[in-house]
Each structure stands twice: as structure tokens, then as C-alpha cells.
Design an enzyme around this catalytic site. Structure first.
Site, PDB file in Angstrom:
ATOM      1  N   TYR A  17      -8.873  -1.167  -8.421  1.00  0.00           N
ATOM      2  CA  TYR A  17      -7.513  -0.697  -8.720  1.00  0.00           C
ATOM      3  C   TYR A  17      -7.596   0.652  -9.414  1.00  0.00           C
ATOM      4  CZ  TYR A  17      -3.615  -3.613  -7.413  1.00  0.00           C
ATOM      5  OH  TYR A  17      -2.624  -4.209  -6.698  1.00  0.00           O
ATOM      6  N   LYS A  66      -5.080  10.115  13.957  1.00  0.00           N
ATOM      7  CA  LYS A  66      -4.762  10.511  15.344  1.00  0.00           C
ATOM      8  C   LYS A  66      -5.817  11.518  15.809  1.00  0.00           C
ATOM      9  CE  LYS A  66       0.181   9.437  15.010  1.00  0.00           C
ATOM     10  NZ  LYS A  66       0.668   9.352  13.625  1.00  0.00           N
ATOM     11  N   GLU A  90      -4.508   2.875 -10.015  1.00  0.00           N
ATOM     12  CA  GLU A  90      -3.179   3.504 -10.134  1.00  0.00           C
ATOM     13  C   GLU A  90      -3.271   4.745 -11.007  1.00  0.00           C
ATOM     14  OE1 GLU A  90      -0.053   0.728 -11.100  1.00  0.00           O
ATOM     15  OE2 GLU A  90      -0.758  -0.620  -9.527  1.00  0.00           O
ATOM     16  N   THR A  98      -0.742  12.061   9.273  1.00  0.00           N
ATOM     17  CA  THR A  98      -1.603  10.880   9.285  1.00  0.00           C
ATOM     18  C   THR A  98      -3.031  11.380   9.482  1.00  0.00           C
ATOM     19  OG1 THR A  98      -1.108  10.689  11.635  1.00  0.00           O
ATOM     20  CG2 THR A  98       0.066   9.202  10.159  1.00  0.00           C
ATOM     21  N   ASP A 119       5.422  18.194   9.805  1.00  0.00           N
ATOM     22  CA  ASP A 119       4.781  16.896  10.020  1.00  0.00           C
ATOM     23  C   ASP A 119       3.804  17.090  11.173  1.00  0.00           C
ATOM     24  OD1 ASP A 119       4.052  14.390  10.900  1.00  0.00           O
ATOM     25  OD2 ASP A 119       6.044  13.509  10.712  1.00  0.00           O
ATOM     26  N   ARG A 164      -6.966   4.959   9.241  1.00  0.00           N
ATOM     27  CA  ARG A 164      -5.509   4.802   9.312  1.00  0.00           C
ATOM     28  C   ARG A 164      -4.916   5.111   7.930  1.00  0.00           C
ATOM     29  NH1 ARG A 164      -2.215   3.066  13.129  1.00  0.00           N
ATOM     30  NH2 ARG A 164      -4.083   3.123  14.408  1.00  0.00           N
TER      31      ARG A 164
END
Ligand code: DSN
Length: 412
Positions: A50, A225, A52, A222, A196, A231
Site C-alpha cells: 500500500y 495500446k 497512498e 493508456t 488524449d 494495462r
């Protein structure tokens, strides 16, 4: 080995999916094969942590190495796309757009994006998506005759609308996006420019498409691609937007980052900086052009008449079919792609009149222009009779044989 022993059911499905990927031709414009080093990082023990917060400012102890990994990913992303600020925590392209919009706009603000049925993304203002529900959307379209962006018309529209933000960069637009023209448009109406670049990030990184970095206020992309990473997604921004973007991601929208994916993103950016990646990006475009030419020679109409990038949109209505029928016939023949609306489509989005084809995955397999001619011939034959199961089964075997010559993950 443990998965096989502990959960043979899931193991067997993963194995079957691997074999499906090996045996079929992936022409989905947004897919690729992540290299083993990316899979290794994303399947690592980093999944246990974790973190954060951000490097040096975490809400949990034990982040010494995670910080170093995230800093590496940030530095590499920044360098690769030429923007001073990078946030590598967004879980997906949609999350990245949500976070970037929230950072720079208030609910109810107006933004302009390309219509979904003309190549825009759901998050560019579709009424069924948060983007169309939280903001006032004024969409722009492509020219009816050329099926390409008409920058003069968008300029006129933007001056009238005076949006807070203009979004450019698309999911089904086969032509170059002139980010410099969009900068002029944004400047003329005092809007932020969000690029984008999810589909063309690999082309930009490899120098096969003009960069967005010099023109954008914010870039979202992303990483899975044409960039060929894990991903996930990232946001890049001008220095002046950095604080707002970081706050927009955490705590604004997400909790803990996916540290294993952050590491895999860092590996992907490293790969994209290598000279071989330039060759890869340029071959993607050469393959798309060769595929477009060969498919047009088979008598299909191509939206906008061709392609400048990694994808083409085939109008299957020109052969009396619809997108859904064509997609199913092609899948039966081992050619995996997706149906898509085409500009000014008369079919519903669930059916569409087009088939979208892309070359990033086939290029990763090592296929070149000569294979694209074979692919176009198989594509055309599979659509001669969408009901002919025997025909599709024969083509399926031919596809499998061809794929055997271009193995992925070490073996056919
Ligand atoms: N679903 C992606 C695509 O296929 O283009 C966009 O998010």
C-alpha cells in the site's frame, strides 16, 4: 506452477487464453502483446504494497523501494513525452480523463470533444458517460465529405462556444491529429487543451506521429495500446497544472496506486526509449498503410480513404454487410477485430457499419507489408459469405498456420 496446483480451473482458462492469443490474428487497434519483462513486473510482489500518497509523502511505512520505482516511472514518462509533470498512478484511461477534467474544470463547465460515433471516446462527452453528465458538452464532428477533421470549422465553433477545455486525440480516427492546430484553436478561445493520445502514444514515443507535448496543457494516455506496456494510464501536464492533477488523482479520485503496474509502466517507458522502438512504431504505420491499400484493392471503401496511423476503418456497408455480422464472420475465421460506427452512420452503435482494424499487435509479432497483403485477402474472403462455416474454418486454419510463423511468448 503454484497456480496450476492451487487453482487448476483458473490455470486452465489462462492457458486456453494464451493459446487463443497465439493462434488468432489480433487486429484490434487498441490491443498489443505486453513483453515478458512487463508481465514479470506486473506479476511481481509489488502487488502486496500500500502506497497512498506520492514518493516521499506516503500514508504507509515501508515505501523505500516503491518510491524509487515511482520516481523512475515519473522521470521516464516525463522524458518520453516531453512534459515536466507526470502522474503515473491512474488505473485506466477513463480514470485519467476523469481526474484531468476534475483538476481543470468545475461541474457544468463546457468542453468540446469529438462525437463518439465519429471516432471520439466515451469519456469525451458521451451522454451515457460521466463526461456527458457532469459537464456541458458541445461536440465537434468530422467533415461529411472528407471524413476528416476540419480545423477551420472547429476553430469557428470554438470561438463561438468558448469552452473551458478542448479534447483532441481519438479511438477511431485514422488520420494525423494536428496538435499544433488544436493549440491555435484553444488559444483563440482561451481553452485548456487536453490531448488524449491513448491510441497513438506508441507512435508518438517512436517518432511516427507528431508529438503532443509541445502543445498540450494536459496529456492523458493508456499504457497498453501501441505503447505496449501494462494495462493502465498516466497523466502528463505543464508544470502549472501539476499540483491540481496530482490532487485530482490522489486523494481526489483514487486510493492506493497499483505499485506492480507502476513498475511495469517504468519498464514500458524504458523500452519505448530504445532505438528498436522507433523501428516498431514506423513499421506499425507502414503495415497499416499496406493493409489499407490491400483491403481497398479488394473493393472495400475505407473511411477517409486510407490511414496515416495505426488504424483503418473499413466501411462494410460497401459490401452489403453490417459491422456485427462482419465481426462475427471474421472471428470465426480467426481474425479478431471490432465493429465500429463510421461517421454519419445509419446503424445503431451496437451494430455499426464499420470494422476497425489496427496493426500494433500484428507488428509486435514481426509481420510486415507482405503479410498485410495476405491478411487483406483472408479478410476479404471471410466476408464473401458471412454464413459459410466451412469457408471460415478453412481460413481459420490458414490464420493459425500464418500465426505459427510469427510466434509470441516463445513458442507457437
Ligand atoms: N476501448 C478502447 C478502444 O478499443 O479504443 C478505448 O478505450
Amino acid at each position: 506452477m503454484s497456480l496450476k496446483k492451487k487453482d487448476p480451473e483458473v490455470f486452465s482458462l489462462v492457458e486456453k487464453e494464451l493459446q487463443r492469443q497465439k493462434d488468432t490474428l489480433d487486429l484490434i487497434a487498441s490491443e498489443n502483446y505486453a513483453p515478458e519483462e512487463v508481465l514479470e513486473a506486473s506479476g511481481s510482489v509489488l502487488t502486496n504494497k500500500y502506497s497512498e500518497g506520492y514518493p516521499g509523502k506516503r500514508y504507509y511505512a515501508g515505501n523505500e523501494f516503491i518510491d524509487q520505482i515511482e520516481i523512475l516511472a515519473i522521470e521516464r514518462a516525463s522524458k518520453l513525452f516531453g512534459m515536466p509533470c507526470a502522474n503515473v498512478q491512474p488505473h485506466s484511461g477513463s480514470s485519467a480523463n476523469f481526474e484531468a477534467y476534475r483538476a481543470l474544470m468545475k461541474e457544468g463547465d463546457t468542453f468540446m470533444g469529438l462525437k463518439l460515433d465519429q471516432g471520439g471516446h466515451l469519456t469525451h462527452g458521451s451522454p451515457v458517460n460521466f463526461s456527458g453528465q457532469l459537464y456541458n458538452i458541445v461536440s465537434y464532428g468530422v467533415d461529411k465529405d472528407t471524413e476528416q477533421l476540419d480545423y477551420e470549422a472547429i476553430m469557428e465553433q470554438a470561438k463561438e462556444v468558448k469552452p473551458k477545455m478542448i479534447v483532441c486525440g481519438y479511438t477511431a480516427y485514422p488520420r494525423t491529429v494536428y496538435f499544433d492546430r488544436f493549440r491555435e484553436i484553444a488559444d483563440a478561445c482561451g481553452a485548456y487543451l487536453l490531448c488524449d493520445i491513448a491510441h497513438i502514444a506508441g507512435l508518438i514515443a517512436g517518432g511516427a506521429h507528431m508529438p503532443a507535448g509541445p502543445y498540450a496543457d494536459v496529456i492523458t494516455t493508456t499504457t497498453h495500446k501501441s505503447l505496449r506496456g501494462p494495462r493502465g494510464a498516466i497523466i502528463l501536464a505543464k508544470e502549472e497544472h501539476c499540483k491540481l492533477i496530482n490532487k485530482g488523482v490522489f486523494p481526489g479520485s483514487q486510493g492506493g496506486p497499483l505499485d506492480h503496474i507502476t513498475a511495469a509502466k517504468a519498464v514500458c517507458f524504458h523500452n519505448a526509449m530504445q532505438p528498436e522502438f522507433k523501428e516498431y512504431a514506423s513499421q506499425i504505420v507502414k503495415n497499416a498503410k499496406a493493409l489499407a491499400e490491400a483491403i481497398a484493392n479488394q473493393g472495400f471503401r475505407l473511411v477517409s480513404g486510407g490511414t496515416d496511423n495505426h488504424l483503418l476503418l473499413v466501411d462494410v456497408k460497401s459490401k452489403g454487410l453490417d459491422g456485427k455480422i462482419a465481426q462475427n464472420a471474421l472471428e470465426n475465421a480467426g481474425i479478431i477485430c471490432n465493429r465500429n460506427t463510421i461517421p454519419y452512420d445509419t446503424e445503431k452503435p451496437f451494430v455499426g457499419s464499420g470494422i476497425r482494424l489496427g496493426t500494433p499487435a500484428a507488428t509486435t509479432r514481426g509481420m510486415k507489408e507482405q503479410e498485410m497483403k495476405i491478411v487483406a485477402e483472408m479478410f476479404s474472403r471471410a466476408l464473401e459469405d458471412p454464413e459459410d462455416e466451412a469457408l471460415h474454418s478453412r481460413i481459420n486454419s490458414e490464420v493459425k498456420e500464418l500465426m505459427g510463423k510469427f510466434p509470441i511468448y516463445g513458442s507457437p
